[in-house]
Design a protein around this motif. Structure first.
Motif, PDB file in Angstrom:
ATOM      1  N   TYR A   1     -19.107 -31.219 -19.080  1.00 49.34           N
ATOM      2  CA  TYR A   1     -18.743 -30.237 -20.112  1.00 49.34           C
ATOM      3  C   TYR A   1     -17.576 -30.663 -20.992  1.00 49.34           C
ATOM      4  O   TYR A   1     -17.047 -29.887 -21.771  1.00 49.34           O
ATOM      5  CB  TYR A   1     -18.414 -28.878 -19.445  1.00 49.34           C
ATOM      6  CG  TYR A   1     -19.027 -27.707 -20.173  1.00 49.34           C
ATOM      7  CD1 TYR A   1     -20.299 -27.264 -19.872  1.00 49.34           C
ATOM      8  CD2 TYR A   1     -18.336 -27.068 -21.186  1.00 49.34           C
ATOM      9  CE1 TYR A   1     -20.870 -26.199 -20.545  1.00 49.34           C
ATOM     10  CE2 TYR A   1     -18.896 -26.005 -21.878  1.00 49.34           C
ATOM     11  CZ  TYR A   1     -20.168 -25.569 -21.546  1.00 49.34           C
ATOM     12  OH  TYR A   1     -20.729 -24.517 -22.211  1.00 49.34           O
TER      13      TYR A   1
ATOM     14  N   GLU B   1     -15.331 -16.786 -22.405  1.00 46.48           N
ATOM     15  CA  GLU B   1     -15.817 -18.169 -22.426  1.00 46.48           C
ATOM     16  C   GLU B   1     -15.330 -18.862 -23.680  1.00 46.48           C
ATOM     17  O   GLU B   1     -15.925 -18.713 -24.750  1.00 46.48           O
ATOM     18  CB  GLU B   1     -17.356 -18.228 -22.384  1.00 46.48           C
ATOM     19  CG  GLU B   1     -17.953 -17.804 -21.064  1.00 46.48           C
ATOM     20  CD  GLU B   1     -19.476 -17.929 -21.023  1.00 46.48           C
ATOM     21  OE1 GLU B   1     -20.053 -18.732 -21.807  1.00 46.48           O
ATOM     22  OE2 GLU B   1     -20.091 -17.222 -20.216  1.00 46.48           O
TER      23      GLU B   1
ATOM     24  N   TYR C   1     -18.617 -17.701 -11.561  1.00 49.38           N
ATOM     25  CA  TYR C   1     -19.807 -16.896 -11.349  1.00 49.38           C
ATOM     26  C   TYR C   1     -20.079 -16.850  -9.849  1.00 49.38           C
ATOM     27  O   TYR C   1     -19.541 -17.659  -9.085  1.00 49.38           O
ATOM     28  CB  TYR C   1     -21.031 -17.572 -12.005  1.00 49.38           C
ATOM     29  CG  TYR C   1     -21.173 -17.426 -13.497  1.00 49.38           C
ATOM     30  CD1 TYR C   1     -21.216 -16.183 -14.102  1.00 49.38           C
ATOM     31  CD2 TYR C   1     -21.342 -18.553 -14.297  1.00 49.38           C
ATOM     32  CE1 TYR C   1     -21.406 -16.065 -15.480  1.00 49.38           C
ATOM     33  CE2 TYR C   1     -21.529 -18.441 -15.671  1.00 49.38           C
ATOM     34  CZ  TYR C   1     -21.557 -17.202 -16.254  1.00 49.38           C
ATOM     35  OH  TYR C   1     -21.758 -17.081 -17.605  1.00 49.38           O
TER      36      TYR C   1
ATOM     37  N   ASN D   1     -24.423 -10.615 -17.801  1.00 39.92           N
ATOM     38  CA  ASN D   1     -23.861 -11.732 -18.540  1.00 39.92           C
ATOM     39  C   ASN D   1     -24.546 -11.824 -19.903  1.00 39.92           C
ATOM     40  O   ASN D   1     -25.754 -12.041 -19.951  1.00 39.92           O
ATOM     41  CB  ASN D   1     -24.071 -13.044 -17.781  1.00 39.92           C
ATOM     42  CG  ASN D   1     -23.329 -14.205 -18.412  1.00 39.92           C
ATOM     43  OD1 ASN D   1     -22.114 -14.308 -18.284  1.00 39.92           O
ATOM     44  ND2 ASN D   1     -24.048 -15.074 -19.100  1.00 39.92           N
ATOM     45  N   GLU D   2     -23.773 -11.625 -20.956  1.00 39.89           N
ATOM     46  CA  GLU D   2     -24.297 -11.725 -22.322  1.00 39.89           C
ATOM     47  C   GLU D   2     -25.587 -10.929 -22.486  1.00 39.89           C
ATOM     48  O   GLU D   2     -26.580 -11.439 -22.993  1.00 39.89           O
ATOM     49  CB  GLU D   2     -24.537 -13.193 -22.700  1.00 39.89           C
ATOM     50  CG  GLU D   2     -23.273 -14.012 -22.747  1.00 39.89           C
ATOM     51  CD  GLU D   2     -23.469 -15.340 -23.459  1.00 39.89           C
ATOM     52  OE1 GLU D   2     -24.581 -15.864 -23.439  1.00 39.89           O
ATOM     53  OE2 GLU D   2     -22.490 -15.842 -24.031  1.00 39.89           O
TER      54      GLU D   2
ATOM     55  N   VAL E   1     -26.475 -15.146 -14.264  1.00 40.10           N
ATOM     56  CA  VAL E   1     -25.313 -15.942 -14.674  1.00 40.10           C
ATOM     57  C   VAL E   1     -25.587 -16.931 -15.805  1.00 40.10           C
ATOM     58  O   VAL E   1     -24.638 -17.493 -16.351  1.00 40.10           O
ATOM     59  CB  VAL E   1     -24.695 -16.705 -13.476  1.00 40.10           C
ATOM     60  CG1 VAL E   1     -24.230 -15.721 -12.417  1.00 40.10           C
ATOM     61  CG2 VAL E   1     -25.626 -17.751 -12.884  1.00 40.10           C
ATOM     62  N   CYS E   2     -26.828 -17.199 -16.129  1.00 36.30           N
ATOM     63  CA  CYS E   2     -27.146 -18.210 -17.157  1.00 36.30           C
ATOM     64  C   CYS E   2     -26.640 -19.579 -16.686  1.00 36.30           C
ATOM     65  O   CYS E   2     -27.287 -20.211 -15.869  1.00 36.30           O
ATOM     66  CB  CYS E   2     -26.547 -17.812 -18.509  1.00 36.30           C
ATOM     67  SG  CYS E   2     -27.187 -18.787 -19.867  1.00 36.30           S
ATOM     68  N   ALA E   3     -25.487 -20.035 -17.236  1.00 37.92           N
ATOM     69  CA  ALA E   3     -24.735 -21.156 -16.661  1.00 37.92           C
ATOM     70  C   ALA E   3     -25.473 -22.486 -16.529  1.00 37.92           C
ATOM     71  O   ALA E   3     -25.043 -23.351 -15.771  1.00 37.92           O
ATOM     72  CB  ALA E   3     -24.164 -20.747 -15.291  1.00 37.92           C
ATOM     73  N   GLU E   4     -26.609 -22.656 -17.226  1.00 35.76           N
ATOM     74  CA  GLU E   4     -27.384 -23.898 -17.099  1.00 35.76           C
ATOM     75  C   GLU E   4     -27.737 -24.146 -15.625  1.00 35.76           C
ATOM     76  O   GLU E   4     -27.931 -25.274 -15.183  1.00 35.76           O
ATOM     77  CB  GLU E   4     -26.627 -25.106 -17.697  1.00 35.76           C
ATOM     78  CG  GLU E   4     -26.512 -25.067 -19.182  1.00 35.76           C
ATOM     79  CD  GLU E   4     -25.546 -23.986 -19.668  1.00 35.76           C
ATOM     80  OE1 GLU E   4     -26.049 -23.024 -20.286  1.00 35.76           O
ATOM     81  OE2 GLU E   4     -24.340 -24.084 -19.446  1.00 35.76           O
TER      82      GLU E   4
HETATM   83  C1  GAL Z   1     -23.072 -18.792 -22.380  1.00 33.76           C
HETATM   84  C2  GAL Z   1     -23.393 -18.324 -20.981  1.00 33.76           C
HETATM   85  C3  GAL Z   1     -22.895 -19.324 -19.955  1.00 33.76           C
HETATM   86  C4  GAL Z   1     -23.346 -20.707 -20.341  1.00 33.76           C
HETATM   87  C5  GAL Z   1     -22.889 -21.024 -21.754  1.00 33.76           C
HETATM   88  C6  GAL Z   1     -23.327 -22.371 -22.252  1.00 33.76           C
HETATM   89  O1  GAL Z   1     -23.786 -18.107 -23.320  1.00 33.76           O
HETATM   90  O2  GAL Z   1     -22.793 -17.077 -20.730  1.00 33.76           O
HETATM   91  O3  GAL Z   1     -23.372 -18.986 -18.692  1.00 33.76           O
HETATM   92  O4  GAL Z   1     -24.718 -20.767 -20.251  1.00 33.76           O
HETATM   93  O5  GAL Z   1     -23.429 -20.106 -22.627  1.00 33.76           O
HETATM   94  O6  GAL Z   1     -22.815 -23.358 -21.459  1.00 33.76           O
END
Ligand code: GAL
Length: 833
Positions: free
Chosen positions: A308, A246, A70, A176-177, A113-116
């Motif tokens: 992760y 992903e 990202y 993103n999503e 980006v979400c991505a926590e």
């Molecule tokens: C996805 C998202 C990622 C991350 C992942 C969970 O939905 O696109 O950025 O958040 O979930 O780790």
């Protein structure tokens, strides 16, 4: 231009051979060659530039073709128009390193980006742009999004980093999503999707754009899948390739949660299943998760570690057997590549839950995938004119449609157990008492009522003080032996320390799934004026959910005091004094210059188990090159810095809840299925990048909110403690197939156990070895009813004193077959030191 016309132009470009990256329904083509591409996510700010070359190299050795990242907007533009692309945020350097290693890049620009990641990657100032509404058909938002996306694309172009310019970037992602969000908001969402795609395509990168979880991705943008499994997925047009952006290798951790892990067998199964069903691009999310340094963790409540359970662990070391098992999978898939990209599969049923997918190319190549979807039972199937044994929930790969070179449930790679060993002798601490907001100076103001936290701090700090005075009449009943008055505080999150007249009177905090909190407890007040000081703490901003940017934090009330003579007194609307951040933050106590600006307590005066305390010490870098971490287990909650750089938030007091029962690889995986660490700190160790240390005199600063014992803090090294192998008799191996294919062997050879400790280590003893029916897993093996008595001898001879050794797995080696007609395996654990 209508989308149909656009598509025609795109196809024309492809067929004229002008685009160096193109696609069709089978695959992405790079320079005219259709590819099965294996990709992995490594987020550049989650490691250090010094770690990047090694991470990329290990990804390459693991069989990756592409690195996906990202782009983290809030790291690059923390103030409008002020850009930062240095250090961990040196995106160009990262992309160039990937290029130098001979790999491609998939650039997920987002910029959501979400991505926590804190606020999903958005800078907090974005929220205060007039008239803005995030991620929808909103003018101000679209203008900012376009500005940043264009900035990144132009930057990549000027460095000639797109594949169309001779660079490594073969794909870019916009948004993103967004699909699920669009479903929720309807028409404006659909308009925004159209706009985003058009805006991105208009940037003319010369390489395809993708949108993940976006069923209606407008042409020519490719919609892709994210999930634990994606074999069921098909893109929205028949001429787009089936891509998995992903493939979740594990899951993230949250403070208060147990540590999720995903068995390598199931991950490999999901990938093989995707490829067998015509998938041609798979990206591991994450391949290296890394660390949420500083205050970059989102959530709220996401841990500082973003490990992760990825094939490369947080520290950049190989996670075995996952790394090795996937490497073997990638080699098997690559052997099938010519057939996979040129043919469609012929699917035949081989039983109730068994199937064959056969790819036969015109040039005569043939590749087969034999699948057993049964979660419990082995299957013996016939295919061609041969028999094959398929373990439960597994896929065998036959690159010549005859010989199995790989089965997803048969791990040939070794496993490793890691340990954290002390690297320094303990620290001599000094302490400094942070003040409870009794004296206010800078950054403070007084108003009536309660203010939302993020609007007040603009997320420049985790901390916001809310303070008010309460007059207690000397005639109050509770002063004469009654029950203490009860203070009730409602907060939108995330954690709260309550101080009464400077004394900590209680703490409460939420969790990722319910960040809101209520404090409700008797408090010790005295006659006259009492100071109630509430320290409200944000633990990362949300990164996902409909309009997550509007979620509140901090004390919104009501705040009440019950059990008084008058009944309950509402404090919500009285005068509150606010102080943004800590005094120690204003003084930059975490830095070398700041920390020398105040007097610290030393020796016996050093604060112990006291809330709101700063600690500092200096230390020399330990020798060696093993990764380092701080063991914070005797501390409660706070932040740590080394040489002025933030290691992140620690929260050892928050113990992991969850069910950590046994976990079988077979069967559908979810993020709750396999957990470890229950009852212990959600995160005990905090990565200290080697490159942040000088040889001597490193400044370590800790801010403890709650009370802890700094004497227990230690610096530890991460090392391999032992290596294991679990190898079945006659387990398929690629090596075996290659030997036979090249005529070097004319009959099947036994598989081999390869075991190696880290460079600089030696195999010092055998913890366990059994050829027969051993039980358990690495670190916890035990003998089964069948055991070859000479199981240890071979390892004694071949392995002790060596850095690595290889042992064939066949009955004869262990002194003869201990139990004929029973399927046997070898389990071995060797200690490294
Ligand atoms: C996805 C998202 C990622 C991350 C992942 C969970 O939905 O696109 O950025 O958040 O979930 O780790």
């Amino acid at each position: 231009m209508g989308s149909a016309l656009l598509f025609v132009v795109f196809v024309l470009l492809i067929s004229c051979g002008e685009a160096s990256v193109s696609y069709d329904r089978k695959a992405i083509s790079v320079n005219g060659k259709k590819r099965i591409l294996i990709s992995g996510s490594i987020h550049y700010p989650r490691s250090t530039p010094e770690m990047w070359p090694d991470l990329i190299q290990k990804a390459k050795e693991g069989g990756l073709d592409v690195i996906q990242t990202y782009v983290f907007w809030n790291g690059h533009e923390s103030e409008p128009g002020k850009y930062y692309f240095e250090g961990r945020y040196d995106l160009v350097k990262f992309v160039k390193l990937v290029h130098q290693a001979g790999l491609y890049v998939s650039l997920r620009i987002g910029p959501y980006v979400c991505a926590e990641w804190n606020f999903g990657g958005f800078p907090v100032w974005l929220k205060y742009v007039r008239g803005i509404d995030f991620r929808t058909n909103n003018g101000p938002f679209k203008a900012e999004m376009q500005k940043f996306t264009t900035k990144i694309v132009n930057m990549m172009k000027s460095e000639r980093l797109f594949e169309s310019q001779g660079g490594p970037i073969i794909l870019s992602q916009v948004e993103n999503e967004y699909g699920p969000m669009e479903n929720e908001i309807g028409a404006p969402g659909r308009a925004y999707t159209q706009w985003a795609a058009k805006m991105a395509v208009g940037l003319n990168t010369g390489v395809p754009w993708i949108m993940c979880k976006q069923d209606d991705a407008p042409d020519p943008v490719i919609n892709t899948c994210n999930g634990f499994y994606c074999d069921y997925f098909s893109p929205n047009k028949a001429y787009k390739p089936k891509m998995w952006t992903e493939a979740w290798t594990g899951w993230f951790s949250e403070f208060g949660g147990a540590t999720p892990y995903r068995p390598a067998e199931d991950l490999a199964f999901s990938v093989a299943k995707f490829i067998q069903k015509g998938g041609s691009f798979i990206n591991y999310y994450m391949y290296h998760g890394g660390t949420n340094f500083g205050r970059t963790a989102g959530g709220p409540f996401i841990t500082t570690s973003y490990d992760y359970d990825a094939p490369l662990d947080e520290y950049g070391l190989l996670r075995e057997p996952k790394w090795g098992h996937l490497k073997d999978l990638h080699r098997a898939i690559k052997l099938c590549e010519p057939a996979l990209v040129s043919a469609d599969p012929i699917v035949t049923s081989l039983g109730r839950s068994q199937e064959a997918h056969v790819y036969r190319s015109r040039s005569g190549g043939c590749a087969a995938f034999l699948a057993n979807y049964d979660q419990h039972l082995y299957a013996r199937i016939s295919f061609g004119n041969m028999h094959y044994n398929l373990p439960p929930w597994s896929i065998s790969i036959l690159p010549d449609c005859k010989n199995t070179v790989y089965n997803t449930a048969r791990i040939g790679a070794q496993s490793s157990q890691m340990k954290m060993t002390p690297a320094t002798k303990g620290f001599a601490w000094q302490s400094y008492n942070e003040e409870t907001a009794s004296s206010y100076g800078e950054n403070s103001f007084t108003v009536s009522g309660l203010r939302e936290q993020i609007n007040t701090t603009r997320d420049n700090t985790d901390y916001l003080w809310y303070s008010t005075d309460v007059r207690i009449d000397p005639r109050e009943g509770f002063l004469r032996g009654g029950k203490w008055p009860v203070l009730t505080v409602l907060s939108a999150g995330h954690a709260l320390h309550v101080f009464i007249n400077g004394q900590l009177s209680g703490t409460t905090y939420g969790s990722l799934s319910s960040p809101k909190i209520t404090f409700n407890r008797g408090v010790n007040l005295r006659a006259g004026i009492n100071k109630i000081s509430l320290l409200s703490i944000a633990v990362g901003l949300p990164n996902v959910g409909p309009h997550f940017e509007r979620w509140n934090a901090g004390i919104l009330g009501p705040v009440k005091l019950g059990g008084l003579n008058e009944g309950t007194r509402d404090l919500t609307w009285q005068k509150w004094t606010y102080k943004i951040g800590l005094k120690g933050e204003a003084l930059s106590l975490h830095s070398l210059s700041g920390s020398s600006s105040v007097e610290w307590l030393q020796g016996s005066l050093v604060a112990q188990r006291q809330p709101l305390t700063w600690y500092k010490t200096t230390f020399n870098a330990p020798g060696g090159n093993e990764p380092l971490a701080l063991d914070m287990d005797t501390m409660s909650k706070g932040q740590v810095w080394i040489n002025g750089q933030s290691i992140g938030r620690y929260w050892n007091q928050y113990k992991a809840s969850g069910n950590c029962g046994a976990c079988n690889y077979a069967g559908w995986f979810t993020e709750k299925k396999c957990l470890s660490n229950c009852g212990k700190a959600s995160q005990r160790w905090y990565h200290v990048p080697r490159s942040w240390l000088y040889p001597t005199g490193n400044l370590l600063v800790v801010f403890e909110e709650w009370g802890g014992n700094p004497a227990g803090i230690s610096l530890v090294k991460r090392e391999v403690s032992s290596v294991c192998a679990d190898i079945y008799e006659w387990q398929p191996t690629l090596m075996n197939w290659q030997m036979q294919a090249s005529g070097k062997a004319n009959k099947p050879l036994p598989p081999k156990a390869h075991l190696s400790c880290a460079a600089g280590q030696k195999i010092s003893s055998i913890k366990f070895a059994s050829f027969g029916t051993p039980q358990g897993t690495c670190g916890g093996y035990r003998e089964g009813s069948c055991h070859a008595f000479h199981s240890y001898d071979v390892f004694q001879r071949y392995c002790i004193g060596q850095q690595s050794c290889t042992v064939p797995v066949a009955a004869a080696i262990f002194g003869g077959d201990p139990c004929p007609k029973i399927m046997k395996k070898l389990s071995v654990e060797l200690v490294c030191s």
